[in-house]
Every structure is written in C-alpha cells, then in structure tokens.
Scaffold this active site. Structure first.
Site, PDB file in Angstrom:
ATOM      1  N   TYR A   1       0.830  -1.201   0.000  1.00 13.04           N
ATOM      2  CA  TYR A   1       0.000   0.000   0.000  1.00 13.04           C
ATOM      3  C   TYR A   1       0.872   1.262   0.000  1.00 13.04           C
ATOM      4  O   TYR A   1       0.638   2.200  -0.757  1.00 13.04           O
ATOM      5  CB  TYR A   1      -0.897  -0.050   1.238  1.00 13.04           C
ATOM      6  CG  TYR A   1      -1.864   1.089   1.409  1.00 13.04           C
ATOM      7  CD1 TYR A   1      -3.058   1.130   0.683  1.00 13.04           C
ATOM      8  CD2 TYR A   1      -1.612   2.097   2.327  1.00 13.04           C
ATOM      9  CE1 TYR A   1      -3.962   2.157   0.869  1.00 13.04           C
ATOM     10  CE2 TYR A   1      -2.522   3.129   2.522  1.00 13.04           C
ATOM     11  CZ  TYR A   1      -3.687   3.150   1.787  1.00 13.04           C
ATOM     12  OH  TYR A   1      -4.590   4.183   1.981  1.00 13.04           O
TER      13      TYR A   1
ATOM     14  N   LYS B   1       1.070   4.135  -2.874  1.00 15.61           N
ATOM     15  CA  LYS B   1       0.649   5.500  -2.534  1.00 15.61           C
ATOM     16  C   LYS B   1       1.758   6.516  -2.790  1.00 15.61           C
ATOM     17  O   LYS B   1       1.493   7.647  -3.193  1.00 15.61           O
ATOM     18  CB  LYS B   1       0.191   5.556  -1.075  1.00 15.61           C
ATOM     19  CG  LYS B   1      -1.146   4.860  -0.827  1.00 15.61           C
ATOM     20  CD  LYS B   1      -2.254   5.436  -1.679  1.00 15.61           C
ATOM     21  CE  LYS B   1      -3.629   5.010  -1.232  1.00 15.61           C
ATOM     22  NZ  LYS B   1      -4.698   5.516  -2.134  1.00 15.61           N
TER      23      LYS B   1
END
Length: 300
Positions: free
Chosen positions: A163, A167
């Site tokens: 993640y 991001k």
C-alpha cells in the site's frame, strides 16, 4: 466554490471518502459519475448497489449522477465509463482517483500477488483513469485531477509495504503530470486523508473514530479540484486538520576522492542540514545543484 457545468468522475465512490467527495461535488453543482466496483475491502467480489445508492442520494439533492461499476484495473471498462460520461454530458472536467484496496501483511509474510494487486489497483487504477481522460482534458484546455496518496506512502506504516509503495508512486505520477499538463491548464494534486472508513475499521479503539469522519476530509478535496486549484500540492487532511507535505532537497555538500565513502559517513549531518533546503520545480534541480558544486570546486 461552485462546480456548476463541471463533470466529475469519482472512483471508489460507493462509500467512505469517495461517497463524501461525490456528494460534496454534487452539492456544489457538479454532475458526477459515481464509480465503484462494489467489492470487498481486499478487492474481491463486486456489485453496483453501492454506486447506485450514492446516485440516489445525489438525485435526492436535486443533482445529476450516473453509476458505473467498472474496475479501475480494467482499462477497457474505464474507457467505456469515460465514453458514457462524454455521451451524456459532453465533457469531463474533474477526476478523483480514490478507489483502493488493502491486503496488509508484513513484507516477510506477504505473497507477491498481494503486493502486485494493491499496486495494480492504487497506482495502475489511477493511471488507467487518468489516461482515459487526459486527451479530453487537453482538448478542453481544462482539467483537475486528484490522486489519493497516504501517510503510509509518505512516511511508512508497519504491514503496508504494498500500500505504501503504491501511494508514494502516486506522488511521483502527480509530479510529472502536473508539469506535462500545465500548458493545457490540467492541474494535478495529491490528497493524503485520515478518516474512519471500512479501510481503517481494524484500528478500532486505537483511534477516536468519532472525530475522523470522511466528511471532514472532503473540503480539502474540493479545493484541490476547484477552478482556482493549485498544482503539485500534497494536502493532508483529517479530523478537521489540514497540513501540507513536501518532497524537499537539502543543499548538501560536495565530496570526492578515494575516501569519499568515509567522508559521506563522517559528514552526513552536514549533508542532512535542512538550512536552505528547497522544493524542486522538477527532478533536474538535483543534478543542477550537484553540478553547481562541481563547477564551484573547479573555479577554486
């Protein structure tokens, strides 16, 4: 701040932050494509029900909206979504890349497929949607695009290597697209939200969830996609607080010679000194600073 006459696509808009973004835009006059695959938090499954529910909310407010269940990982489906918006309203002015999934595990325990899938949804999903609207925005000489980054990408978070990598990659995407889009008034920004949604439900009592409503983040999003929006901004938002994050570069120093590695180690505090640090306008700034040091040394 109004969006009358503007058409917005909001991905992952069936609930949480995306729903609030879609409602916020609609309340201020935008016509909205409510995109949501309707899958579980890990990306499995799918249903159009969530998106249709938000469309009904917008219509109850007197606004215009259409639901779309495309997976952002499917470029053909994303193109069809954009074509549907163009067919109905004739333009696309705003893209909010909000769709996301979580498959949290420590890196040691994480399957590569889980890493790849999270990157595919967050990064390639944003790439697919942005690519599908880019030429439309260029032809219009107007576009506003928001990427949803995260403090997990900017600063790291245990168990979120996939993640966080995705991001932070969105920040890099924003940096270049904002440069390439400038001549056509396409402004690209990043929003780093802190909010209580199903993506954070596992945190439970670790956070004062009643103070972290997603509606407290949406004002920042509205600014980032407004007519007077900035470009290349990383805006953090949560619990009514707003902050700005930067990727900076220190002035550093020049070190050459056979013992350069040892000198780097010995002088790392000098290299890290933030006095005079800058926010570069583009990546070439690093090389220019380094060459300036070299040329100064040659001049003596």
């Amino acid at each position: 701040m109004r969006f009358d006459g503007r058409v917005a696509i909001v991905t992952g808009a069936g609930g949480g932050l995306g729903r609030e973004h879609a409602l916020g835009l609609a309340r201020r006059g935008a016509r909205v494509v409510v995109n949501d695959l309707g899958g579980a938090r890990d990306g499995s499954g799918g249903s159009a029900t969530a998106a249709e529910g938000v469309v009904a909310e917008i219509e109850a407010l007197g606004g215009e909206a259409i639901a779309n269940p495309a997976s952002v990982t499917d470029f053909d489906a994303v193109q069809a979504m954009v074509e549907a918006a163009m067919s109905k309203w004739g333009r696309v002015d705003i893209l909010v890349n909000n769709a996301g999934v979580l498959r949290d595990k420590t890196f040691a325990k994480m399957d590569l497929e889980d890493f790849r899938f999270v990157v595919d949804v967050h990064l390639m999903g944003a790439v697919n949607c942005t690519k599908a609207v880019w030429e439309i925005m260029r032809a219009q000489n107007y576009g506003r695009i928001a990427m949803t980054t995260s403090s997990s990408g900017l600063y790291g978070n245990f168990g979120q290597s996939n993640y966080g990598a995705a991001k932070m990659a969105l920040v890099g995407l924003m940096q270049t697209l904002s440069i390439e889009g400038a001549k056509n008034d396409i402004r690209v920004n990043c929003l780093a939200p802190t909010a209580h949604t199903r993506m954070t439900e596992d945190l439970g009592a670790a956070l004062p969830l009643d103070q972290l409503g997603p509606e407290l983040v949406t004002p920042g999003l509205l600014y980032l996609v407004s007519e007077d929006a900035p470009s290349r901004m990383i805006l953090a938002a949560g619990a009514g607080g707003f902050e700005r994050a930067y990727v900076t570069l220190t002035q550093g120093t020049r070190i050459v010679g056979e013992d350069a590695a040892e000198q780097v180690a010995a002088r790392i505090a000098e290299i890290s000194d933030r006095a005079g640090e800058i926010v570069p306008e583009m990546g070439a700034a690093q090389g220019m600073i380094e060459l300036q040091k070299a040329q100064a040394a040659l001049r003596g």
